[in-house]
Design an enzyme around this catalytic site. Structure first.
Site, PDB file in Angstrom:
ATOM      1  N   GLU A   1      29.701  43.041  40.650  1.00 37.30           N
ATOM      2  CA  GLU A   1      29.001  42.321  41.743  1.00 37.30           C
ATOM      3  C   GLU A   1      27.981  42.379  42.077  1.00 37.30           C
ATOM      4  OE1 GLU A   1      31.677  42.789  45.076  1.00 37.30           O
ATOM      5  OE2 GLU A   1      33.346  41.421  44.064  1.00 37.30           O
TER       6      GLU A   1
ATOM      7  N   GLU B   1      38.979  40.712  39.834  1.00 34.97           N
ATOM      8  CA  GLU B   1      39.517  41.153  41.062  1.00 34.97           C
ATOM      9  C   GLU B   1      40.160  39.923  41.835  1.00 34.97           C
ATOM     10  OE1 GLU B   1      36.687  42.923  43.807  1.00 34.97           O
ATOM     11  OE2 GLU B   1      35.924  44.506  42.209  1.00 34.97           O
TER      12      GLU B   1
END
Ligand SMILES: *[C@@H]1O[C@H](CO)[C@@H](O)[C@H](O)[C@H]1NC(C)=O
Length: 420
Positions: free
Chosen positions: A214, A309
């Site tokens: 991320e 995720e």
């Protein structure tokens, strides 16, 4: 999927074939390296769980660890800084040795999972002088690889925190600002990845390595990030692992034009419908439709694409999900970095506690949302749920959700019609 070869390479091959030229050695060895990957990404679906909160602390995954510290402890950095090396190390050792054990891997196998994604911070691999972090998690990572191997589970090693923080989230190790791409931080990140490669890429369970989790694209220099991805790929190529890169919040279809000349790339996108007021207002059918649409986008990509995720949650009510001391957008208590929120619904008692304690309507909705996401993500290369277990957030607890019947068993037995 035909995505193991960059389209530019396909064009070159077609051209060479059309003029009867022998293939250059570089391209041939590229194909061979593809064949040497340890998982058949093109044909088999990734069905996995993240081992969140193990080697990188997160307040909402293990609130008990944070509740035993003063309020200023909001991440692993301040945990170590505040407790000091000796005490922090004592507490972390007992966490590392108990949070996930070999028995968890056996249970994952029995549930049909074939992958785990294991987040780890740079400080556990190649610590920087002057950091407050303590070391030791890297040894447990080594154990985890052997436990995975013993249970036929493949591993994606995920560099979840890099020097300075790539996103300012507590799950990068350090909450607050973004200091990555400053000073030597990118070089240090490559050093950490190279050590992971040297120590673990040849392990039979290690099928993929993720360059950085991320990275906050909108706040970073994207040219430098793309260069880092290329350099990272260059350092990992030939190691028989899929080189995994996160979409940097650019949108999951934003990377089709990138990657020329590379192969064995795995694009990781994260799918959450709880961090935005519009999404939090949606009903279950909107959530299902949104997930199905996202899966179609993933499947349209020219690279293997996973939802690395995702969750069963449709609110951000889990305690400290947005950070210790930060409230929820859902009930209007979120207030951080000059951003407020407006009340949508009550969080009272609803989404903390256990899977067994969920009301019937929540049980049914969470189950439907999970099923739709599995259908959606398996239109692409598959999925890795966030997370295997936690202390008090039922919609995020794969182990208990499965035991309680909210996850299809056997995996893969979803009703495909839920995505139309
Ligand atoms: C998960 O299940 C265990 C064992 O039943 C229980 O102790 C724990 O509270 C559960 N946690 C959640 C979040 O459901």
């Amino acid at each position: 999927m035909f995505s193991r070869i960059p389209s530019s390479t396909v064009a070159v091959l077609a051209l060479l074939a059309s003029v009867g030229t022998a293939l250059p050695a570089g391209l041939l060895s590229g194909f061979k390296r593809d064949d040497a990957l340890k998982f058949n990404f093109g044909n088999e679906k990734i069905r996995g769980v993240n081992l969140g909160g193990w080697f990188v602390l997160e307040p909402w995954i293990t609130p008990s660890i944070f509740a035993a510290t003063p309020d200023n402890v909001v991440d692993e950095y301040t945990f170590c800084q505040t407790l000091g090396q000796t005490e922090a190390k004592n507490r972390l050792e007992s966490h590392w040795s108990s949070w996930i054990t070999e028995g968890d891997f056996a249970e994952m196998k029995s549930m049909g999972l074939n992958f785990v994604r294991i987040p780890i911070g740079y400080w556990s691999v190649t610590p920087n002088n002057g950091d407050p972090y303590v070391q030791g998690a890297y040894d447990y990572l080594g154990n985890a690889l052997d436990w995975a191997k013993a249970n036929d589970i493949m591993v994606l090693i995920d560099l979840h925190g890099v020097p300075g923080s790539q996103n300012g989230f507590d799950n990068s190790g350090r909450r607050g600002g973004i200091g990555w791409q400053q000073g030597d931080s990118v070089t240090q990140t490559k050093n950490a990845l190279n050590k992971i490669r040297d120590d673990h890429a040849s392990h039979p369970a290690v099928a993929a390595i993720e360059l950085v989790n991320e990275p906050m694209g909108p706040s970073l220099n994207m040219d430098e990030l793309r260069q880092f991805y290329m350099d990272g790929w260059g350092n990992l190529k030939g190691s028989n692992v899929a080189v995994t890169f996160h979409d940097a919040f650019q949108g999951v279809t934003a990377w089709n034009d990138w990657g020329s000349g590379m192969w064995a790339l795995l694009l990781d996108t994260h799918h959450y419908e709880v961090f935005d007021a519009g999404q939090l207002q949606m009903g279950i059918q909107d959530h299902v439709n949104s997930a199905c649409g996202f899966g179609r986008q993933m499947a349209s990509n020219n690279k293997w694409t996973i939802a690395g995720e995702w969750t069963g949650a449709m609110t951000d009510c889990a305690q400290w999900l947005n950070g210790r001391g930060i409230g929820a957008r859902y009930d209007g208590t979120y207030n951080y970095n000059n951003q407020g929120s407006s009340y949508i619904g009550s969080c009272d008692g609803k989404y903390s506690g256990t899977v067994a304690g969920l009301g019937q309507a929540d049980h049914n909705n969470i189950k439907a949302f999970i099923e739709a996401q599995m259908v959606a993500f398996e239109k692409a290369a598959g999925w890795i749920f966030w997370t295997w277990k936690n202390e008090a957030a039922p919609e995020w607890h794969f182990q208990n959700l499965t035991q309680a019947g909210l996850i299809p068993q056997p995996l893969g037995s979803m009703n495909q019609a839920v995505c139309g």
